[in-house]
Scaffold this active site. Structure first.
Site, mmCIF file in Angstrom:
data_model
loop_
_atom_site.group_PDB
_atom_site.id
_atom_site.type_symbol
_atom_site.label_atom_id
_atom_site.label_comp_id
_atom_site.label_asym_id
_atom_site.label_seq_id
_atom_site.Cartn_x
_atom_site.Cartn_y
_atom_site.Cartn_z
ATOM 1 N N GLU A 93 -13.279 37.343 100.908
ATOM 2 C CA GLU A 93 -13.479 37.282 99.458
ATOM 3 C C GLU A 93 -12.649 36.129 98.902
ATOM 4 O OE1 GLU A 93 -12.338 40.535 96.830
ATOM 5 O OE2 GLU A 93 -13.227 39.477 95.120
ATOM 6 N N LYS A 133 -17.051 23.905 80.202
ATOM 7 C CA LYS A 133 -17.236 22.585 79.576
ATOM 8 C C LYS A 133 -17.793 21.581 80.587
ATOM 9 C CE LYS A 133 -13.659 23.113 76.152
ATOM 10 N NZ LYS A 133 -12.231 23.089 75.973
ATOM 11 N N ASP A 177 -21.065 36.216 85.346
ATOM 12 C CA ASP A 177 -21.601 36.609 84.033
ATOM 13 C C ASP A 177 -21.852 35.363 83.179
ATOM 14 O OD1 ASP A 177 -18.957 35.911 83.756
ATOM 15 O OD2 ASP A 177 -18.467 37.499 82.326
ATOM 16 N N ASP A 195 -14.182 31.296 88.321
ATOM 17 C CA ASP A 195 -13.961 30.585 87.056
ATOM 18 C C ASP A 195 -15.193 29.721 86.763
ATOM 19 O OD1 ASP A 195 -11.417 31.695 86.924
ATOM 20 O OD2 ASP A 195 -10.507 30.037 88.028
HETATM 21 C C1 LIG Z 1 -12.223 34.917 86.969
HETATM 22 S S1 LIG Z 1 -11.157 35.467 88.232
HETATM 23 C C2 LIG Z 1 -12.153 36.715 89.083
HETATM 24 C C3 LIG Z 1 -11.303 37.659 89.891
HETATM 25 C C4 LIG Z 1 -12.100 38.733 90.678
HETATM 26 N N1 LIG Z 1 -12.967 38.117 91.659
HETATM 27 C C5 LIG Z 1 -12.901 39.631 89.766
HETATM 28 O O1 LIG Z 1 -14.138 39.587 89.816
HETATM 29 O O2 LIG Z 1 -12.265 40.399 89.001
HETATM 30 C C6 LIG Z 1 -11.211 34.107 89.384
HETATM 31 C C7 LIG Z 1 -10.156 34.183 90.439
HETATM 32 O O3 LIG Z 1 -10.342 33.089 91.342
HETATM 33 C C8 LIG Z 1 -9.084 32.493 91.630
HETATM 34 N N2 LIG Z 1 -9.360 31.099 92.001
HETATM 35 C C9 LIG Z 1 -9.787 30.110 91.189
HETATM 36 N N3 LIG Z 1 -10.004 28.985 91.880
HETATM 37 C C10 LIG Z 1 -9.707 29.260 93.173
HETATM 38 C C11 LIG Z 1 -9.716 28.489 94.371
HETATM 39 N N4 LIG Z 1 -10.101 27.199 94.366
HETATM 40 N N5 LIG Z 1 -9.346 29.078 95.523
HETATM 41 C C12 LIG Z 1 -8.944 30.388 95.532
HETATM 42 N N6 LIG Z 1 -8.919 31.158 94.419
HETATM 43 C C13 LIG Z 1 -9.295 30.614 93.255
HETATM 44 C C14 LIG Z 1 -8.292 32.684 90.344
HETATM 45 O O4 LIG Z 1 -6.894 32.629 90.558
HETATM 46 C C15 LIG Z 1 -8.754 34.064 89.897
HETATM 47 O O5 LIG Z 1 -7.945 35.104 90.416
#
Ligand SMILES: C[S@@+](CC[C@H](N)C(=O)[O-])C[C@H]1O[C@@H](n2cnc3c(N)ncnc32)[C@H](O)[C@@H]1O
Length: 198
Positions: free
Chosen positions: A34, A113, A145, A109
């Site tokens: 994951e 933008k 989403d 994420d």
């Molecule tokens: C919007 S959160 C979603 C968290 C979880 N998957 C959920 O659905 O509740 C996105 C997560 O991805 C992590 N993240 C963002 N870019 C990443 C990257 N390049 N490599 C690893 N993790 C990353 C962030 O730190 C964050 O915890």
């Protein structure tokens, strides 16, 4: 910091990550990954539901992984581990014998933008590199989403030579992630890795 020092630190970080991955994945070949697991809520439930799978959760933020590790320990789960790492660096640091069988990217994420779209994880170079570490017929499960990110991802997936969009593949485990529980609506995309022969 000089550019040379910066490069040296990046190298040190990647080497430490590679070493850690070879320790936590020792003796494994098939792994469920994951990416962006946050605090690990979803993956500990997945690991609990699929005791025969070995699961690796990664997130770029250390505090989130620390909390995920606590969940793993309190649930006494031996088939899941969590590592701090950036997605590209983790994939490149995996031991060569590892074959990912399922990869989950849940609510990544969206970088809404336009000038930030280049930061989106779901891009052809990433899909191509990820495919190299995947078993034939491995599946990539993507959920968001953000309708714009889903449109972008579908368009990339439809062109990618290593992955095929699967209309019939089912979502293997329905449990709300933290971000899913806050979402009003979401869409899912499942890709299947082309077999090595094709
Ligand atoms: C919007 S959160 C979603 C968290 C979880 N998957 C959920 O659905 O509740 C996105 C997560 O991805 C992590 N993240 C963002 N870019 C990443 C990257 N390049 N490599 C690893 N993790 C990353 C962030 O730190 C964050 O915890």
């Amino acid at each position: 910091m000089s550019y040379e020092t910066h490069l040296q630190r990046v190298d040190e970080r990647k080497n430490a990550l590679q070493k850690l991955l070879s320790e936590v994945l020792e003796g494994r070949t098939r792994v469920v990954l994951e990416i962006g697991c946050g605090h690990g809520h979803w993956l500990v439930d997945y690991a609990s539901a699929f005791p025969d799978a070995f699961c690796l959760g990664i997130d770029i933020i250390g505090d989130r992984i620390a909390r995920a590790c606590k969940k793993q320990a309190s649930r006494n789960l031996e088939n899941v581990c969590f590592v701090v790492g950036e997605a590209w660096e983790v994939i490149e640091g995996l031991p060569p014998e590892i074959q990912l069988e399922k990869v989950f990217i849940l609510f990544p994420d969206p970088w809404p933008k336009k000038r930030h779209w280049k930061n989106r994880l779901f891009q052809n170079p990433f899909l191509d590199r990820l495919a190299q570490s995947c078993a034939s017929e491995a599946k990539l499960y993507f959920r968001t989403d953000h309708s714009g990110y889903m449109k972008w991802s579908k368009s990339i997936a439809n062109e990618n030579l290593n992955w095929e969009v699967s209309a019939k593949a089912e979502w293997p485990f329905e449990r709300e992630s933290v971000f899913q529980s806050k979402a009003e609506a979401f869409e899912s995309l499942v890709l299947v890795r082309h077999s090595a022969e094709s």
